[in-house]
Design a protein around this motif. Sequence first.
Motif, short mmCIF file in Angstrom:
data_model
loop_
_atom_site.label_atom_id
_atom_site.label_comp_id
_atom_site.label_asym_id
_atom_site.label_seq_id
_atom_site.Cartn_x
_atom_site.Cartn_y
_atom_site.Cartn_z
N UNK A 83 0.92 -1.07 -0.03
CA UNK A 83 -0.21 0.00 -0.21
C UNK A 83 0.81 1.37 -0.01
N UNK A 86 2.23 2.23 -3.45
CA UNK A 86 1.05 2.73 -4.09
C UNK A 86 0.65 4.22 -3.85
N UNK A 87 0.68 4.46 -2.71
CA UNK A 87 0.22 5.98 -2.39
C UNK A 87 1.30 6.68 -2.85
N UNK A 90 1.11 7.56 -6.42
CA UNK A 90 0.09 8.55 -6.90
C UNK A 90 0.57 10.06 -6.30
N UNK A 93 2.75 11.68 -8.61
CA UNK A 93 2.09 11.96 -9.97
C UNK A 93 1.74 10.91 -10.91
N UNK A 94 1.93 9.67 -10.37
CA UNK A 94 1.72 8.49 -11.57
C UNK A 94 0.01 8.44 -11.79
N UNK A 95 -0.32 8.01 -12.75
CA UNK A 95 -1.66 7.73 -13.35
C UNK A 95 -2.32 6.45 -12.83
N UNK A 96 -1.43 5.63 -12.90
CA UNK A 96 -1.98 4.33 -12.75
C UNK A 96 -0.85 3.57 -11.81
#
Lengths: 223, 223
Positions: A83, A86-87, A90, A93-96
């Motif tokens: 997790x 993942x956070x 984002x 500035x990642x989109x996925x």
Amino acid sequence: MKILMIEDDPEMAELICEFLERHHITVENYENPHLGLSALSFKPYDLLILDLSLPDIDGLEVCRMVREKSDIPIIISSARSDMADKSACFYMGADDYLPKPYNSQELLLRIHSVLRRYNKPIVAEEPSSIFMVDIDRHEIKKEGESIYLTNAEFEILAYFIKKKGFVVSREELLTNVSSINYESSLKSIDVMIGRIRAKIEVNPKQPRHLISIRGLGYKLVNE
Amino acid sequence: MKILMIEDDPEMAELICEFLERHHITVENYENPHLGLSALSFKPYDLLILDLSLPDIDGLEVCRMVREKSDIPIIISSARSDMADKSACFYMGADDYLPKPYNSQELLLRIHSVLRRYNKPIVAEEPSSIFMVDIDRHEIKKEGESIYLTNAEFEILAYFIKKKGFVVSREELLTNVSSINYESSLKSIDVMIGRIRAKIEVNPKQPRHLISIRGLGYKLVNE
DNA sequence: TTTCATTGTAAAATTATTTTACGCAATTTT
DNA sequence: AAAATTGCGTAAAATAATTTTACAATGAAA
């Protein structure tokens, strides 16, 4: 459609490249993040696929650096699927975010979805119809250009479009188009057709779209 | 921060609501998709969480209907976690897909990520809107220039902007714009439109933005 | 309470749209 | 080839909707 990939595992890279090329997407991979970054600043790409576990620099750091200079859509893939990572992605500035292992289909799906968000549809939809109706906006577009039509004109043309090239009689128009009074004479249809032609035909004298079928009525050629 | 949820399982809904409220997010749930849809058109929300398995209408269909009228970020959650459904969701304009069961933390993450995308118009999603509303500042800007509007004028124009070029009837304005008395005559709308035109049009006699559609109402051309 | 800006009403003026009428042109029938 | 039919373009008349105008009502702030 050209994708930049930064992935240090050559096998993995090879696999993805082959798959995407089969879907008509050009992929350029750099195993070294520095090379990838410099490629990005010299050439235009539509999307970046970034691996997190890279030699030399951390993937997240690469992401941040990219985002500083560019608006390019970024999909991050990583074996570490916790997790926190993942956070962080984002946040950078990642989109996925795509946890490994993933199948290629899944990747393609994400690519599409990310690009969709950026309003860059992968496959430019090619509607073979010249005329498109937008009832809600009370608007008909011819080849993307919106044409100004009065109420009756709009409804008539919309009716023709709905009829997909079938011949439509004057009576049919009179009874089905609410903004022309059904008690009117059939002649008024002709007048309206003329006016519509003036607006949609290149040369109204030689109509190529609203064609009259003598004795029957008119039909619309919508292509 | 206000979320609209359409989820027919009351237990599930309750669970999510409680969790999100603990994170200072207001959630409004509708077990019936029709009610949810109508709520959406009357009130402003920041995001939509949509369950796929709904009574009456299919969730995908709901998604399509929402996307037709609104730009709201959509997260779809579903027990059916097959690829086909997933693709369909993105195709229908969803922004994220969350297979059930998921933990609340995961949901929160998705919410943040989706919202981040929307707040960061990396590539301007709406490439050329002339009119921009800033509800909080009670301000509308035309090409960056703030224009002075009275309350009613502001709300009317804001309503038009929200409607994205759809034709808006006088009745609709009367019932949806709170600062005009809903008992007023429809004619007053015309007067207000005239006043707005005087402020936003270069040549109010030949309006290019607030266009009247005879017999139907008006629409805003925001480009 | 007075004042001022805003909102609402009603009638007049204006404008847009639809319909009808008619002459001409093109096409088909006889 | 002439006559009949059908379609087209224009313009004027009829109709209907919108815009403008001027003013009245309202309501908040001074």
